[in-house]
Design a protein around this motif. Structure first.
Motif, PDB file in Angstrom:
ATOM      1  N   PHE A 166      77.541 -36.174   6.229  1.00  8.10           N
ATOM      2  CA  PHE A 166      78.368 -35.476   5.356  1.00  8.10           C
ATOM      3  C   PHE A 166      79.984 -36.085   5.426  1.00  8.10           C
ATOM      4  CE2 PHE A 166      81.729 -32.288   4.637  1.00  8.10           C
ATOM      5  CZ  PHE A 166      81.650 -31.901   3.329  1.00  8.10           C
ATOM      6  N   LEU A 167      80.628 -36.284   6.436  1.00  2.17           N
ATOM      7  CA  LEU A 167      81.764 -36.847   6.767  1.00  2.17           C
ATOM      8  C   LEU A 167      81.696 -38.193   6.152  1.00  2.17           C
ATOM      9  CD1 LEU A 167      82.820 -35.617  10.410  1.00  2.17           C
ATOM     10  CD2 LEU A 167      83.350 -34.675   8.320  1.00  2.17           C
ATOM     11  N   VAL A 168      80.776 -39.163   6.256  1.00  2.00           N
ATOM     12  CA  VAL A 168      80.811 -40.501   5.904  1.00  2.00           C
ATOM     13  C   VAL A 168      80.761 -40.156   4.324  1.00  2.00           C
ATOM     14  CG1 VAL A 168      79.337 -42.578   5.451  1.00  2.00           C
ATOM     15  CG2 VAL A 168      79.644 -41.550   7.833  1.00  2.00           C
ATOM     16  N   MET A 169      79.974 -39.519   3.815  1.00  3.82           N
ATOM     17  CA  MET A 169      79.972 -39.356   2.193  1.00  3.82           C
ATOM     18  C   MET A 169      81.453 -38.919   1.731  1.00  3.82           C
ATOM     19  SD  MET A 169      77.969 -36.550  -0.083  1.00  3.82           S
ATOM     20  CE  MET A 169      78.829 -35.370   0.441  1.00  3.82           C
ATOM     21  N   ILE A 170      82.051 -37.965   2.454  1.00  2.00           N
ATOM     22  CA  ILE A 170      83.276 -37.492   1.805  1.00  2.00           C
ATOM     23  C   ILE A 170      84.432 -38.883   2.107  1.00  2.00           C
ATOM     24  CG2 ILE A 170      85.304 -36.196   2.299  1.00  2.00           C
ATOM     25  CD1 ILE A 170      82.732 -34.757   1.265  1.00  2.00           C
ATOM     26  N   ALA A 171      84.404 -39.387   3.339  1.00  2.00           N
ATOM     27  CA  ALA A 171      85.178 -40.548   3.547  1.00  2.00           C
ATOM     28  C   ALA A 171      85.080 -41.626   2.538  1.00  2.00           C
ATOM     29  CB  ALA A 171      85.086 -41.103   4.860  1.00  2.00           C
ATOM     30  N   ARG A 172      84.120 -42.017   2.115  1.00  2.00           N
ATOM     31  CA  ARG A 172      83.830 -43.093   0.974  1.00  2.00           C
ATOM     32  C   ARG A 172      84.042 -42.627  -0.408  1.00  2.00           C
ATOM     33  NH1 ARG A 172      84.068 -46.872   4.856  1.00  2.00           N
ATOM     34  NH2 ARG A 172      82.190 -47.471   6.009  1.00  2.00           N
TER      35      ARG A 172
END
Length: 242
Positions: A166-172
């Motif tokens: 989830f955090l990777v998706m939000i960051a990208r």
């Protein structure tokens, strides 16, 4: 409160020239004449976090480009239970062409800037512009790919892997500097921990525990409860289990 602003001028509309949706979104498929025609019927507006943009089964009269912020897509059951089924970011196209009613609830997860235009106008342009139709089709296929990938996340990944994914998706999607090769990122969480849990199929306690674990291990830093700093995106990606 909605603030509207005229977006057209002579030639290519001035505000369109620097708009992310113009260059990377569906509007990039339009030639200058088509863009001016669309801009004459368009309006930019700001929406506060928590405001419903479209209700489930509501008649659709307009579509929008997301210019900034995060939009939350949800489905509700008859007893009031709700499931977050997707998130949309700039410069996504918001809406389902050629359908008279919405099949989901659409809500501003954060403060959102939108550029909206009448349903009839964009559907006419879709019929006239193969390139516009192609871009919308490509976005639909991308969303299908993301939904399939997210099914794996929800069905097979551990709680730790879910939160990291989830955090990777939000960051990208939120940090403009955090493209696929960026080594670091910083962003505000667009969802509450309760909503993150709903999205991931986890309890709020589990979400908080996993965020604390990532912070204690130096994978992320958290400031003011919702602002996250990722110094090494590769370390975070390694926690995703992909």
């Amino acid at each position: 409160m909605t603030i509207r602003q005229d977006v057209h001028s002579s030639g290519i509309p001035v505000l369109c020239q620097s708009c992310e949706a113009r260059h990377r979104g569906v509007c990039g498929a339009l030639d200058p004449d088509q863009l001016v025609g669309l801009a004459k019927t368009s309006s930019k507006h700001q929406v506060a976090a928590g405001v419903e943009l479209v209700g489930d089964a509501e008649t659709v009269g307009s579509y929008s480009n997301v210019l900034s912020g995060v939009v939350k897509l949800t489905k509700s059951l008859s007893d009031g239970r709700q499931q977050i089924v997707g998130l949309q970011f700039a410069p996504d196209f918001l809406g389902r062409p050629f359908k008279s009613e919405s099949g989901i609830n659409v809500e501003a997860a954060t403060a959102v800037a939108l550029c909206s235009f009448p349903k009839t106008t964009i559907e006419r342009m879709i019929k006239e512009s193969p390139e516009l139709e192609h871009r919308l089709f490509k976005q639909a296929l991308n969303e299908l790919d993301e939904a399939r990938a997210w099914m794996v996340t929800l069905g097979r990944k551990t709680a730790s892997e879910k939160v990291a994914s989830f955090l990777v998706m939000i960051a990208r999607n939120i940090d403009p500097a955090a493209d696929s090769d960026a080594p670091s990122a910083r962003f505000d969480l667009p969802l509450t921990r309760s909503d993150i849990g709903d999205f991931l199929g986890l309890t709020i306690e589990t979400v908080s525990r996993q965020l604390t674990r990532l912070r204690s291990e130096g994978v992320i830093r958290i400031e003011n409860y919702r602002h996250l700093i990722v110094d090494d995106m590769k370390r975070l990606e390694q926690r995703c289990g992909d």
